[in-house]
Design a protein around this motif. Structure first.
Motif, PDB file in Angstrom:
ATOM      1  N   ALA A   1     -14.517  -0.546  11.736  1.00 45.47           N
ATOM      2  CA  ALA A   1     -15.860  -0.876  11.196  1.00 45.47           C
ATOM      3  C   ALA A   1     -16.200  -0.073   9.897  1.00 45.47           C
ATOM      4  CB  ALA A   1     -16.755  -0.637  12.509  1.00 45.47           C
ATOM      5  N   HIS A   2     -15.994   1.129   9.930  1.00 46.83           N
ATOM      6  CA  HIS A   2     -16.217   2.126   8.828  1.00 46.83           C
ATOM      7  C   HIS A   2     -15.245   1.998   7.613  1.00 46.83           C
ATOM      8  CE1 HIS A   2     -18.204   4.971  12.005  1.00 46.83           C
ATOM      9  NE2 HIS A   2     -18.962   3.952  11.714  1.00 46.83           N
ATOM     10  N   GLY A   3     -14.187   1.454   7.752  1.00 46.66           N
ATOM     11  CA  GLY A   3     -13.311   0.873   6.668  1.00 46.66           C
ATOM     12  C   GLY A   3     -11.752   1.615   6.735  1.00 46.66           C
ATOM     13  N   GLY A   4     -11.435   2.394   7.991  1.00 47.33           N
ATOM     14  CA  GLY A   4     -10.152   2.725   8.570  1.00 47.33           C
ATOM     15  C   GLY A   4      -9.060   1.716   8.593  1.00 47.33           C
ATOM     16  N   ALA A   5      -7.953   1.989   8.541  1.00 46.54           N
ATOM     17  CA  ALA A   5      -6.745   1.033   8.564  1.00 46.54           C
ATOM     18  C   ALA A   5      -5.473   1.573   8.783  1.00 46.54           C
ATOM     19  CB  ALA A   5      -6.881   0.257   7.180  1.00 46.54           C
ATOM     20  N   CYS A   6      -4.782   0.754   9.496  1.00 42.87           N
ATOM     21  CA  CYS A   6      -3.586   1.085   9.642  1.00 42.87           C
ATOM     22  C   CYS A   6      -2.656   0.499   8.553  1.00 42.87           C
ATOM     23  CB  CYS A   6      -3.031   0.160  11.016  1.00 42.87           C
ATOM     24  SG  CYS A   6      -1.170   0.549  11.155  1.00 42.87           S
ATOM     25  N   VAL A   7      -1.706   1.520   7.788  1.00 41.65           N
ATOM     26  CA  VAL A   7      -0.990   1.387   6.780  1.00 41.65           C
ATOM     27  C   VAL A   7       0.410   1.383   6.840  1.00 41.65           C
ATOM     28  CG1 VAL A   7      -2.795   1.720   5.039  1.00 41.65           C
ATOM     29  CG2 VAL A   7      -1.372   3.470   6.166  1.00 41.65           C
ATOM     30  N   GLY A   8       1.016   1.547   8.324  1.00 41.09           N
ATOM     31  CA  GLY A   8       2.188   1.545   8.495  1.00 41.09           C
ATOM     32  C   GLY A   8       2.551   1.801   9.964  1.00 41.09           C
ATOM     33  N   PHE A   9       3.562   1.289  10.466  1.00 44.57           N
ATOM     34  CA  PHE A   9       3.796   1.391  11.994  1.00 44.57           C
ATOM     35  C   PHE A   9       5.282   1.144  12.188  1.00 44.57           C
ATOM     36  CE2 PHE A   9       2.295  -2.776  11.580  1.00 44.57           C
ATOM     37  CZ  PHE A   9       3.147  -3.637  12.051  1.00 44.57           C
ATOM     38  N   SER A  10       5.998   1.662  13.301  1.00 46.47           N
ATOM     39  CA  SER A  10       7.281   1.540  13.540  1.00 46.47           C
ATOM     40  C   SER A  10       7.699   0.129  14.424  1.00 46.47           C
ATOM     41  CB  SER A  10       7.803   2.718  14.433  1.00 46.47           C
ATOM     42  OG  SER A  10       7.121   2.882  15.487  1.00 46.47           O
TER      43      SER A  10
ATOM     44  N   ILE B   1      -2.874  14.742   2.930  1.00 42.93           N
ATOM     45  CA  ILE B   1      -3.854  14.214   2.097  1.00 42.93           C
ATOM     46  C   ILE B   1      -2.959  13.446   1.099  1.00 42.93           C
ATOM     47  CG2 ILE B   1      -3.726  16.317   0.790  1.00 42.93           C
ATOM     48  CD1 ILE B   1      -6.692  15.870   0.146  1.00 42.93           C
ATOM     49  N   LEU B   2      -3.243  12.162   0.751  1.00 40.32           N
ATOM     50  CA  LEU B   2      -2.674  11.362  -0.264  1.00 40.32           C
ATOM     51  C   LEU B   2      -3.341  10.861  -1.249  1.00 40.32           C
ATOM     52  CD1 LEU B   2      -0.026   9.407   1.971  1.00 40.32           C
ATOM     53  CD2 LEU B   2       0.497  11.358   0.876  1.00 40.32           C
ATOM     54  N   THR B   3      -2.845  10.599  -2.306  1.00 44.18           N
ATOM     55  CA  THR B   3      -3.795   9.669  -3.685  1.00 44.18           C
ATOM     56  C   THR B   3      -3.291   8.136  -3.243  1.00 44.18           C
ATOM     57  OG1 THR B   3      -2.085   9.572  -5.135  1.00 44.18           O
ATOM     58  CG2 THR B   3      -3.689  11.363  -5.283  1.00 44.18           C
ATOM     59  N   THR B   4      -4.192   7.084  -3.853  1.00 45.28           N
ATOM     60  CA  THR B   4      -3.919   5.829  -3.698  1.00 45.28           C
ATOM     61  C   THR B   4      -2.345   5.402  -4.075  1.00 45.28           C
ATOM     62  OG1 THR B   4      -5.946   5.279  -4.270  1.00 45.28           O
ATOM     63  CG2 THR B   4      -4.562   3.538  -4.338  1.00 45.28           C
ATOM     64  N   GLN B   5      -1.871   6.191  -5.140  1.00 43.02           N
ATOM     65  CA  GLN B   5      -0.398   5.668  -5.695  1.00 43.02           C
ATOM     66  C   GLN B   5       0.324   6.266  -4.574  1.00 43.02           C
ATOM     67  OE1 GLN B   5       0.550   4.052  -8.244  1.00 43.02           O
ATOM     68  NE2 GLN B   5       2.303   4.155  -6.911  1.00 43.02           N
ATOM     69  N   GLU B   6       0.194   7.473  -4.187  1.00 41.11           N
ATOM     70  CA  GLU B   6       0.991   8.059  -2.976  1.00 41.11           C
ATOM     71  C   GLU B   6       1.240   7.329  -1.837  1.00 41.11           C
ATOM     72  OE1 GLU B   6       1.250  12.938  -4.088  1.00 41.11           O
ATOM     73  OE2 GLU B   6      -0.705  11.941  -2.982  1.00 41.11           O
ATOM     74  N   GLU B   7      -0.078   6.568  -1.519  1.00 39.25           N
ATOM     75  CA  GLU B   7       0.145   5.745  -0.199  1.00 39.25           C
ATOM     76  C   GLU B   7       0.905   4.740  -0.449  1.00 39.25           C
ATOM     77  OE1 GLU B   7      -2.725   2.523   1.301  1.00 39.25           O
ATOM     78  OE2 GLU B   7      -3.847   4.390   1.944  1.00 39.25           O
ATOM     79  N   GLU B   8       0.729   3.852  -1.574  1.00 40.11           N
ATOM     80  CA  GLU B   8       1.701   2.862  -1.889  1.00 40.11           C
ATOM     81  C   GLU B   8       3.013   3.111  -2.113  1.00 40.11           C
ATOM     82  OE1 GLU B   8       0.110   1.610  -5.813  1.00 40.11           O
ATOM     83  OE2 GLU B   8      -1.917   0.745  -5.002  1.00 40.11           O
ATOM     84  N   ASP B   9       3.357   4.166  -2.535  1.00 36.25           N
ATOM     85  CA  ASP B   9       4.741   4.632  -2.428  1.00 36.25           C
ATOM     86  C   ASP B   9       5.419   4.742  -0.903  1.00 36.25           C
ATOM     87  OD1 ASP B   9       4.771   4.561  -5.426  1.00 36.25           O
ATOM     88  OD2 ASP B   9       4.441   6.785  -5.580  1.00 36.25           O
TER      89      ASP B   9
END
Length: 412
Positions: free
Chosen positions: A221-230, A315-323
């Motif tokens: 609800a605050h903006g958190g999100a799952c960005v990967g999982f096994s 701690i990751l930047t937006t680009q690092e997350e995408e990578d």
């Protein structure tokens, strides 16, 4: 009503359907108004379950339908309804589902939205049981105060395309960075819609938060999100950061049983299972910050909870997350910092732990939650302080301010 933009076309991209349904009843979505609910009430639009069909079931008003269905209009105008989003934030796309409405679906729709905060959202009359009813003059007078005729169009008037009877989805991509709290679904001129899914991500106004009060930095609800999982065989990890307490096992993250588990299980000297594998999920926090307390809830998972878990942050930047998403989160081990060491879990229980950042005082943007060997968790709460507001007093030390390392981009 204000003129609608020219006709649009359904989208082909389905990436946004991996996001949370911000209008679902399961996250607090609510129908505020509908012009007509004669055959089936608008509340069905926001049910969390997929629509169903009962071939031989009828009500006193006609065929039972699992959706919103209005009467065949014989007066000027068209039908519409107002939905208050349970999660307020950025809308990425819509799914207008007309499953089972093969002879009665609304031929065209449009969708508008507004950001109504505080006094901008007047109280609406309680709807109660609506089947067989139409909006009263008093309800029309109340809804007029919302000024919905002039709301922004996110989907212009568009023709719906029927698909298979049991699976007939029309997807619409939204290109908007604004925060929305309400949507208006217009159908032209009448008919039925099984479900309206409003996919997006929550967005909290962090400038209005109390710097001395901890917040759940991972909450969807605050903006958190799952960005990967096994693995998410029985339930998506996003369920763990959902609204409120879990309602059942279906409202949590549950993996398949790992096929590589040993034929005969053994424990190590600490009582943890000796198994070769584990399952994991990575979350982007709603806001960079310091996590001070961790809640791991296995409620409802009585015979299928994990043996143990651990939590790490980085701690990751937006680009690092995408990578990392492209690399399936094969992040170098030194990047992860321990927030919770390997810890035994009990079935059907809420566990509360202090984060190791009480000493480390590290701002993080992402966490990796690992369970061993497999199983299910109903909720994961990561309480702490946003970095730009973060004031923490661990072990009665003087108040300290935490800041993000130089070069970090906060627009994750």
């Amino acid at each position: 009503m204000a003129d609608s933009p020219r006709e649009g076309k359904p989208a082909r991209s389905l990436d946004f359907t991996r996001l949370v349904d911000m209008a679902s009843e399961s996250v607090g979505g609510e129908i505020l108004f509908a012009t007509d609910d004669f055959f089936a009430p608008a509340e069905n639009l926001i049910k969390s379950k997929s629509p169903s069909f009962r071939e031989d079931e009828y009500t006193e008003f006609g065929k039972w339908m699992d959706g919103w269905e209005t009467r065949r209009k014989r007066i000027p105008g068209h039908d519409w309804c107002i939905i208050k989003l349970g999660i307020q934030g950025i809308i990425r796309g819509f799914d207008v589902d007309i499953s089972y409405f093969m002879g009665d679906y609304a031929p065209r729709i449009s969708i508008q939205a507004a950001n109504l905060e505080g006094d901008k959202a007047p109280e609406m009359p309680q709807r109660g049981v609506r089947t067989g009813a139409a909006a009263t003059p008093a309800e029309f007078e109340a809804v007029a105060k919302l000024g919905s005729n002039d709301w922004n169009y996110l989907v212009p008037m568009t023709e719906l395309k029927p698909g298979k009877p049991a699976s007939s989805h029309n997807y619409f991509l939204v290109d908007s960075q604004q925060r929305w709290t309400h949507v208006r679904l217009n159908i032209f001129p009448d008919g039925g819609i099984a479900r309206l899914r409003v996919y997006g991500c929550g967005q909290k106004d962090w400038t209005a938060t109390d710097p001395k009060e901890p917040f759940d930095l991972a909450a969807i609800a605050h903006g958190g999100a799952c960005v990967g999982f096994s693995n998410a065989h029985f339930g998506h990890p996003n369920n763990m950061i959902g609204v409120g307490k879990a309602r059942s096992m279906a409202d949590g993250w549950e993996t398949a049983r790992r096929p590589d588990r040993p034929p005969v299980l053994e424990n190590d000297e600490n009582g943890s299972l000796l198994v070769p594998g584990c399952e994991w999920a990575v979350f982007r926090l709603a806001h960079p910050g310091v996590i001070t307390q961790i809640e791991i809830d296995t409620t409802y998972f009585k015979g299928n909870s994990p043996d143990s878990c651990k939590l790490d942050g980085c701690i990751l930047t937006t680009q690092e997350e995408e990578d990392m998403i492209k690399q399936k989160w094969e992040l170098p081990g030194h990047k992860w910092k321990p927030l919770l060491p390997v810890t035994k879990l009990s079935a059907d229980k809420s566990h509360l732990f202090d984060s190791l950042t009480l000493e480390l005082q590290d701002v993080i943007t992402h966490v990796r939650f690992t369970i061993t060997p497999d199983g299910g968790v109903s909720r994961l709460r990561l309480n702490g302080f946003p970095s730009s507001l973060c004031l923490l007093r661990p072990r009665e030390k003087p108040m300290m301010r935490f800041s993000v390392k130089a070069g970090f981009r906060a627009n994750l």
